[in-house]
Design a protein around this motif. Structure first.
Motif, PDB file in Angstrom:
ATOM      1  N   PHE A 374       0.841  -1.199   0.000  1.00  0.00           N
ATOM      2  CA  PHE A 374       0.000   0.000   0.000  1.00  0.00           C
ATOM      3  C   PHE A 374       0.878   1.252   0.000  1.00  0.00           C
ATOM      4  O   PHE A 374       0.686   2.182  -0.807  1.00  0.00           O
ATOM      5  CB  PHE A 374      -0.927   0.015   1.227  1.00  0.00           C
ATOM      6  CG  PHE A 374      -1.802   1.238   1.257  1.00  0.00           C
ATOM      7  CD1 PHE A 374      -3.051   1.229   0.641  1.00  0.00           C
ATOM      8  CD2 PHE A 374      -1.372   2.423   1.849  1.00  0.00           C
ATOM      9  CE1 PHE A 374      -3.853   2.373   0.628  1.00  0.00           C
ATOM     10  CE2 PHE A 374      -2.156   3.569   1.828  1.00  0.00           C
ATOM     11  CZ  PHE A 374      -3.401   3.536   1.228  1.00  0.00           C
ATOM     12  N   ALA A 375       1.863   1.254   0.922  1.00  0.00           N
ATOM     13  CA  ALA A 375       2.722   2.444   1.041  1.00  0.00           C
ATOM     14  C   ALA A 375       3.484   2.676  -0.269  1.00  0.00           C
ATOM     15  O   ALA A 375       3.646   3.817  -0.718  1.00  0.00           O
ATOM     16  CB  ALA A 375       3.694   2.264   2.198  1.00  0.00           C
ATOM     17  N   HIS A 376       3.950   1.594  -0.894  1.00  0.00           N
ATOM     18  CA  HIS A 376       4.720   1.739  -2.122  1.00  0.00           C
ATOM     19  C   HIS A 376       3.840   2.303  -3.243  1.00  0.00           C
ATOM     20  O   HIS A 376       4.237   3.257  -3.953  1.00  0.00           O
ATOM     21  CB  HIS A 376       5.292   0.383  -2.523  1.00  0.00           C
ATOM     22  CG  HIS A 376       6.068   0.439  -3.794  1.00  0.00           C
ATOM     23  ND1 HIS A 376       7.302   1.046  -3.873  1.00  0.00           N
ATOM     24  CD2 HIS A 376       5.772   0.006  -5.054  1.00  0.00           C
ATOM     25  CE1 HIS A 376       7.733   0.980  -5.119  1.00  0.00           C
ATOM     26  NE2 HIS A 376       6.833   0.358  -5.852  1.00  0.00           N
ATOM     27  N   LEU A 377       2.654   1.749  -3.404  1.00  0.00           N
ATOM     28  CA  LEU A 377       1.794   2.213  -4.493  1.00  0.00           C
ATOM     29  C   LEU A 377       1.258   3.621  -4.233  1.00  0.00           C
ATOM     30  O   LEU A 377       1.063   4.405  -5.163  1.00  0.00           O
ATOM     31  CB  LEU A 377       0.658   1.214  -4.718  1.00  0.00           C
ATOM     32  CG  LEU A 377       1.175  -0.127  -5.275  1.00  0.00           C
ATOM     33  CD1 LEU A 377       0.081  -1.182  -5.231  1.00  0.00           C
ATOM     34  CD2 LEU A 377       1.714   0.028  -6.700  1.00  0.00           C
ATOM     35  N   ARG A 378       1.066   3.944  -2.956  1.00  0.00           N
ATOM     36  CA  ARG A 378       0.664   5.316  -2.637  1.00  0.00           C
ATOM     37  C   ARG A 378       1.777   6.293  -3.057  1.00  0.00           C
ATOM     38  O   ARG A 378       1.511   7.340  -3.659  1.00  0.00           O
ATOM     39  CB  ARG A 378       0.386   5.459  -1.130  1.00  0.00           C
ATOM     40  CG  ARG A 378      -0.237   6.811  -0.763  1.00  0.00           C
ATOM     41  CD  ARG A 378       0.085   7.262   0.640  1.00  0.00           C
ATOM     42  NE  ARG A 378       1.503   7.452   0.874  1.00  0.00           N
ATOM     43  CZ  ARG A 378       2.211   8.502   0.445  1.00  0.00           C
ATOM     44  NH1 ARG A 378       1.623   9.465  -0.267  1.00  0.00           N
ATOM     45  NH2 ARG A 378       3.496   8.602   0.700  1.00  0.00           N
ATOM     46  N   ARG A 379       3.025   5.913  -2.783  1.00  0.00           N
ATOM     47  CA  ARG A 379       4.138   6.775  -3.200  1.00  0.00           C
ATOM     48  C   ARG A 379       4.187   6.906  -4.716  1.00  0.00           C
ATOM     49  O   ARG A 379       4.482   7.980  -5.256  1.00  0.00           O
ATOM     50  CB  ARG A 379       5.484   6.218  -2.687  1.00  0.00           C
ATOM     51  CG  ARG A 379       5.857   6.732  -1.318  1.00  0.00           C
ATOM     52  CD  ARG A 379       7.305   6.481  -0.946  1.00  0.00           C
ATOM     53  NE  ARG A 379       7.795   5.166  -1.242  1.00  0.00           N
ATOM     54  CZ  ARG A 379       8.748   4.902  -2.128  1.00  0.00           C
ATOM     55  NH1 ARG A 379       9.314   5.881  -2.793  1.00  0.00           N
ATOM     56  NH2 ARG A 379       9.154   3.662  -2.341  1.00  0.00           N
ATOM     57  N   ARG A 380       3.910   5.819  -5.424  1.00  0.00           N
ATOM     58  CA  ARG A 380       3.905   5.913  -6.879  1.00  0.00           C
ATOM     59  C   ARG A 380       2.811   6.870  -7.350  1.00  0.00           C
ATOM     60  O   ARG A 380       3.000   7.670  -8.273  1.00  0.00           O
ATOM     61  CB  ARG A 380       3.735   4.537  -7.524  1.00  0.00           C
ATOM     62  CG  ARG A 380       4.032   4.589  -9.011  1.00  0.00           C
ATOM     63  CD  ARG A 380       4.070   3.233  -9.634  1.00  0.00           C
ATOM     64  NE  ARG A 380       2.717   2.681  -9.757  1.00  0.00           N
ATOM     65  CZ  ARG A 380       2.439   1.503 -10.286  1.00  0.00           C
ATOM     66  NH1 ARG A 380       3.409   0.723 -10.716  1.00  0.00           N
ATOM     67  NH2 ARG A 380       1.199   1.082 -10.375  1.00  0.00           N
ATOM     68  N   GLY A 381       1.652   6.790  -6.677  1.00  0.00           N
ATOM     69  CA  GLY A 381       0.566   7.723  -7.013  1.00  0.00           C
ATOM     70  C   GLY A 381       0.989   9.167  -6.768  1.00  0.00           C
ATOM     71  O   GLY A 381       0.697  10.064  -7.570  1.00  0.00           O
ATOM     72  N   GLU A 382       1.693   9.371  -5.669  1.00  0.00           N
ATOM     73  CA  GLU A 382       2.161  10.723  -5.347  1.00  0.00           C
ATOM     74  C   GLU A 382       3.160  11.196  -6.410  1.00  0.00           C
ATOM     75  O   GLU A 382       3.107  12.351  -6.863  1.00  0.00           O
ATOM     76  CB  GLU A 382       2.817  10.717  -3.966  1.00  0.00           C
ATOM     77  CG  GLU A 382       3.210  12.093  -3.481  1.00  0.00           C
ATOM     78  CD  GLU A 382       3.809  12.061  -2.073  1.00  0.00           C
ATOM     79  OE1 GLU A 382       4.076  10.959  -1.538  1.00  0.00           O
ATOM     80  OE2 GLU A 382       4.009  13.150  -1.518  1.00  0.00           O
ATOM     81  N   PHE A 383       4.049  10.309  -6.814  1.00  0.00           N
ATOM     82  CA  PHE A 383       5.038  10.656  -7.847  1.00  0.00           C
ATOM     83  C   PHE A 383       4.317  11.089  -9.126  1.00  0.00           C
ATOM     84  O   PHE A 383       4.665  12.095  -9.761  1.00  0.00           O
ATOM     85  CB  PHE A 383       5.934   9.438  -8.108  1.00  0.00           C
ATOM     86  CG  PHE A 383       6.920   9.642  -9.215  1.00  0.00           C
ATOM     87  CD1 PHE A 383       8.140  10.252  -8.969  1.00  0.00           C
ATOM     88  CD2 PHE A 383       6.629   9.234 -10.514  1.00  0.00           C
ATOM     89  CE1 PHE A 383       9.055  10.458  -9.998  1.00  0.00           C
ATOM     90  CE2 PHE A 383       7.540   9.433 -11.541  1.00  0.00           C
ATOM     91  CZ  PHE A 383       8.753  10.050 -11.280  1.00  0.00           C
ATOM     92  N   GLN A 384       3.295  10.344  -9.489  1.00  0.00           N
ATOM     93  CA  GLN A 384       2.570  10.688 -10.722  1.00  0.00           C
ATOM     94  C   GLN A 384       1.807  12.003 -10.565  1.00  0.00           C
ATOM     95  O   GLN A 384       1.756  12.815 -11.490  1.00  0.00           O
ATOM     96  CB  GLN A 384       1.648   9.541 -11.113  1.00  0.00           C
ATOM     97  CG  GLN A 384       2.467   8.326 -11.566  1.00  0.00           C
ATOM     98  CD  GLN A 384       1.612   7.120 -11.894  1.00  0.00           C
ATOM     99  OE1 GLN A 384       0.419   7.103 -11.625  1.00  0.00           O
ATOM    100  NE2 GLN A 384       2.241   6.092 -12.457  1.00  0.00           N
ATOM    101  N   ALA A 385       1.228  12.185  -9.379  1.00  0.00           N
ATOM    102  CA  ALA A 385       0.483  13.428  -9.154  1.00  0.00           C
ATOM    103  C   ALA A 385       1.411  14.633  -9.279  1.00  0.00           C
ATOM    104  O   ALA A 385       1.030  15.696  -9.786  1.00  0.00           O
ATOM    105  CB  ALA A 385      -0.169  13.415  -7.769  1.00  0.00           C
TER     106      ALA A 385
END
Ligand SMILES: Cc1cc2nc3c(=O)[nH]c(=O)nc-3n(C[C@H](O)[C@H](O)[C@H](O)COP(=O)(O)OP(=O)(O)OC[C@H]3O[C@@H](n4cnc5c(N)ncnc54)[C@H](O)[C@@H]3O)c2cc1C
Length: 405
Positions: A374-385
């Motif tokens: 979860f934490a990893h994919l949330r960070r990826r979402g943040e990177f994309q945002a």
């Protein structure tokens, strides 16, 4: 300035001949205020110590305005953007397009050489390689720096204000009583493994890369020497990695040779750099005032440490002039002089913005040892945002190149 065999009297005594201390001395001199500096290391040692490399636009402007030399423009490299990469997905942040500013790659040891040369050109007082530095008499009108000089002679510098520019392990900071000082601190479960290597540049601009095995930074020093970092455990022994293991690991973080081909070479220096965020509040007590790492440290991710040292000096010098221009000035009930209290408030406003940016960028770009999916994919979402929106890229560009105020 008044000098006796082993004693010197100046307006401002400065502990620490790093960027904060030397820049303060030089800018005071421009205003006709005398200063003297004591430095624990030799000039030669500091001139060869690799540390920061990225100068914000306001830092470069300060060097130029203070007439310290323009080598930053002729020998430094303007970077109009940088690359952020998440698992090989590379996105460029175009600083010029977004905020109309650049940063300059110009190593801290070159900044130091420029500052030290300017101070010596102006015959400024500096004692290198001192020992036993002690600050005394802070509750009097004439505090003193006592020290043993490089020839083993005990000396004193008597001043009306002492600037503690003595770096992250500051001795001066501890002179602010605990009842007055609040220490704000946080630590991180990782460090940076830094190398210098003899190789051509891998890329024209910095690459901040992130992957399932953590973070790496590709930076440059010259056409033949490169600086790179990768995330490691804080207890890592730098000798425990072979050169090949280091380059293979960094290549993996970059996303493989099809994304970018890492240029390798002989590793000439390796260090492990711990991460911490620290702020001392206030940055002053009595006739003592702190500048640079003595008052605050940031993790290196946002490239803010050296730049904050300069922005402190920018805020400090006019307030020192104000205080020195008022011989009747007295401290308030907390033991603080009003101009120095205002310096502290102004400097800490910027420091906290930089703390936020450094903390945020560190958490965006590093993988925590216990990170779950979860934490990893949330960070990826943040990177994309951040990278796929002009507003997100604008935040990064504005913070990285140095806020206008
Ligand atoms: C490996 C590394 C990489 C970094 N990368 C970056 C980056 O990319 N960008 C960035 O902006 N920042 C970076 N930083 C941080 C940056 O180097 C510091 O923020 C900067 O040096 C602060 O300047 P300063 O003058 O406050 O402190 P310093 O440069 O630490 O200078 C303090 C001086 O005080 C002297 N001193 C200490 N105690 C005494 C004493 N008792 N008596 C006399 N002298 C004393 C020390 O010898 C030292 O020379 C990095 C730091 C490191 C270690």
């Amino acid at each position: 300035m008044d000098t006796t065999p082993h004693g010197t009297q100046v307006d401002v005594g400065i502990v620490g001949g790093g960027p904060a201390g030397l820049m303060t001395a030089l800018l005071l001199r421009r205003r006709g205020i005398s200063a003297a500096v004591v430095e624990a290391r030799s000039e030669e040692t500091i001139a060869h110590t690799q540390r920061a490399g990225i100068l914000e636009a306001p830092t470069v402007q300060m060097l130029l305005d203070a007439d310290i030399g323009s080598r930053v423009l002729t020998e430094g490299h303007e970077h109009t953007g940088t690359v952020l990469s998440f698992e090989g997905d590379q996105r460029r942040i175009d600083f010029q397009e977004l905020v109309g500013r650049s940063v300059w790659l110009y190593p801290q040891n070159e900044v130091f050489r420029d500052l030290a040369a300017a101070w010596q050109r102006e015959e400024g007082i500096i004692h290198w390689s001192v020992e036993n530095t002690a600050v005394e008499g802070l509750d009097s009108d004439r505090p003193q720096i006592g020290f043993t000089d490089a020839d083993g002679v005990s000396r004193t510098i008597e001043a009306r204000v002492i600037v503690g520019a003595d770096g992250s392990r500051s001795m001066c900071r501890k002179l602010i009583p605990e009842g007055v000082r609040t220490d704000h601190f946080t630590s991180y479960p990782f460090a940076w493994f830094g190398i210098l290597c003899e190789a051509p540049p891998t890329a024209p601009e910095l690459i901040y890369a992130n992957s399932e095995v953590g973070f790496a930074l590709i930076s440059q020093r010259s056409d033949t020497v490169q600086r790179m970092y990768f995330q490691c455990d804080p207890d890592t022994d730098p000798e425990s990695w072979s050169d090949d293991e280091i380059f293979d690991h960094i290549q993996r973080v970059l996303g493989g040779e099809e994304v970018v081909e890492l240029r390798r070479g002989r590793i000439t220096e390796r260090t492990v750099l711990p991460f911490r965020s620290y702020v001392c509040d206030p940055l002053t007590y009595g006739r003592l005032v702190l500048a640079g790492d003595a008052g605050h440290t940031v993790p290196p991710t946002g490239a803010k440490g050296l730049n904050l040292a300069f922005s402190d000096v920018r805020a400090l010098v006019p307030r020192l002039e104000e205080l020195l221009g008022d011989p009747a000035a007295r401290p308030d009930d907390d033991g603080l002089f009003d101009p120095l209290r205002r310096y502290s408030a102004t400097a800490l406003d910027r420091v906290w913005k930089a703390q936020n940016f450094s903390y945020w960028a560190t958490n965006l770009l590093h993988r925590r040892p216990d990170e779950d999916s979860f934490a990893h994919l949330r960070r990826r979402g943040e990177f994309q945002a951040i990278t796929r929106s002009a507003y997100g890229r604008g935040y990064f560009a504005d913070s990285y190149t140095g806020w206008a105020d």
